[in-house]
Motif scaffolding. Structure first.
Motif, PDB file in Angstrom:
ATOM      1  N   ALA A 228      -6.913   2.407   1.279  1.00  0.00           N
ATOM      2  CA  ALA A 228      -7.384   2.521  -0.103  1.00  0.00           C
ATOM      3  C   ALA A 228      -6.231   2.432  -1.093  1.00  0.00           C
ATOM      4  CB  ALA A 228      -8.149   3.832  -0.282  1.00  0.00           C
TER       5      ALA A 228
ATOM      6  N   TYR B 273      -5.538  -1.322  -2.073  1.00  0.00           N
ATOM      7  CA  TYR B 273      -6.618  -2.210  -2.529  1.00  0.00           C
ATOM      8  C   TYR B 273      -6.137  -3.196  -3.590  1.00  0.00           C
ATOM      9  CZ  TYR B 273     -10.339   0.401  -0.107  1.00  0.00           C
ATOM     10  OH  TYR B 273     -11.158   0.970   0.834  1.00  0.00           O
TER      11      TYR B 273
ATOM     12  N   ARG C 189      -5.094  -7.617  -2.852  1.00  0.00           N
ATOM     13  CA  ARG C 189      -6.052  -8.599  -3.345  1.00  0.00           C
ATOM     14  C   ARG C 189      -5.479 -10.012  -3.212  1.00  0.00           C
ATOM     15  NH1 ARG C 189     -10.661  -7.222  -6.028  1.00  0.00           N
ATOM     16  NH2 ARG C 189     -10.819  -9.398  -6.723  1.00  0.00           N
TER      17      ARG C 189
ATOM     18  N   ASP D  91     -14.611  -6.510  -3.939  1.00  0.00           N
ATOM     19  CA  ASP D  91     -13.596  -5.469  -3.845  1.00  0.00           C
ATOM     20  C   ASP D  91     -13.548  -4.890  -2.440  1.00  0.00           C
ATOM     21  OD1 ASP D  91     -12.885  -5.499  -6.665  1.00  0.00           O
ATOM     22  OD2 ASP D  91     -14.830  -4.534  -7.037  1.00  0.00           O
ATOM     23  N   PHE D  92     -12.343  -4.436  -2.035  1.00  0.00           N
ATOM     24  CA  PHE D  92     -12.208  -3.751  -0.762  1.00  0.00           C
ATOM     25  C   PHE D  92     -12.961  -2.425  -0.807  1.00  0.00           C
ATOM     26  CE2 PHE D  92      -8.014  -6.124  -0.810  1.00  0.00           C
ATOM     27  CZ  PHE D  92      -8.395  -7.043   0.140  1.00  0.00           C
ATOM     28  N   PRO D  93     -13.500  -1.960   0.285  1.00  0.00           N
ATOM     29  CA  PRO D  93     -13.326  -2.493   1.644  1.00  0.00           C
ATOM     30  C   PRO D  93     -14.200  -3.701   1.962  1.00  0.00           C
ATOM     31  CG  PRO D  93     -14.699  -0.550   1.709  1.00  0.00           C
ATOM     32  CD  PRO D  93     -14.224  -0.675   0.292  1.00  0.00           C
TER      33      PRO D  93
END
Length: 295
Positions: free
Chosen positions: A24, A27, A31, A38-40
């Protein structure tokens, strides 16, 4: 407007993204330039794309170009995001540009010297590209090290020696680590001569790494440093831009020796299954290329 001819899977990073293993805290840093979502996840991710310009500035129309765009059949990007592929570089080989750029940046981070004893631990895409560039340096001893003994043929094609980690020659001035494993990083430190340096190109995602820094690390005055392609090394930023670095990587791909790193190819429609197999280890190899349009 660009029509994709080929893309390639960046095995290590894309597998971690596919499995939802981006920490996290990373993130934003992880990118991709043209990522969607967006992650995840779910995300549209990837950055090894070669295509042909269909519409845009006159000087680019019809040109084969490399870009950091995900796997997609056709896309619209700013002209400045495209790097023309030299005529001497086949489009199918040009997908390696991003990986060669990573290797080039690593050699800028820790430039080899004539007479250096160097090891590259991890014969994946990145490690093999580092070895291929090191093979051009005069008076340098280079070993490519991997647990997969089948990589001996790749090493021979690249013009470097090969060794299993247990048989690798120590006393190295410089070790480039690209296995993305704790064992590989530990072995890299073990191979160093006093005052030597390990340059770590691996990205471990959310996996913790433990090293025996209470053993010989301090007594032998070893160094461990990171290399990451996101930025040109500080001492070179006045002379090299990231755009110039990518152009140089494409120029280096004029050498057909890099074709040995293309070990598989699939159609774009097969990519969901292919990505799942790569991420779980069911489809081994080096660069897996994705083909768009008829075979």
């Amino acid at each position: 407007m660009v029509e994709t001819l080929y893309s390639a899977v960046s095995r290590g990073t894309e597998s971690l993204v596919f499995q939802g293993r981006v920490p996290a805290s990373q993130y934003a840093a992880m990118r991709a330039p043209f990522q969607e979502g967006d992650f995840p996840g779910p995300v549209k991710f990837g950055y090894l794309n070669v295509g042909r310009v269909e519409a845009g500035p006159t000087e680019l129309v019809g040109r084969t170009v490399f870009s950091l765009y995900p796997h997609q059949t056709r896309f619209l990007v700013p002209a400045g995001a495209l790097t023309p592929v030299p005529d001497e570089v086949p489009p199918g080989r040009a997908v390696l540009a991003g990986t060669v750029e990573t290797a080039l940046n690593a050699l800028w981070d820790a430039p080899p010297r004539i007479g250096d004893r160097i090891a590259v631990v991890g014969a994946g895409m990145v490690g093999c590209c580092v070895a291929a560039l090191l093979a051009r340096f005069p008076g340098v001893r280079v070993q490519l090290i991997d647990v997969d003994l089948a990589r001996v043929t790749v090493a021979a094609a690249l013009g470097v020696a090969f060794a299993h980690p247990a048989q690798a020659a120590d006393g190295c001035d410089l070790v480039f680590h690209a296995s993305a494993t704790q064992a590989g990083l530990q072995r890299s430190l073990e191979l160093l001569a006093p005052e030597g340096t390990v340059v770590d190109l691996s990205w471990y995602g959310d996996r913790p790494v433990t090293l025996p820094l209470g053993e010989f690390f301090h007594s032998r005055r070893l160094s461990l440093r990171s290399s990451q392609v996101g930025a040109v090394p500080p001492e070179l930023r006045g002379r090299h831009t990231t755009a110039a670095r990518l152009s140089l990587a494409l120029d280096l791909l004029k050498d057909p020796v890099f074709d040995v790193l293309i070990t598989g190819e699939s159609d774009f429609d097969e990519l969901p299954q292919v990505m799942a197999e790569i991420a779980t280890g069911g489809l081994p190899g080096l660069c897996h290329r994705i083909r768009y349009g008829p075979a």
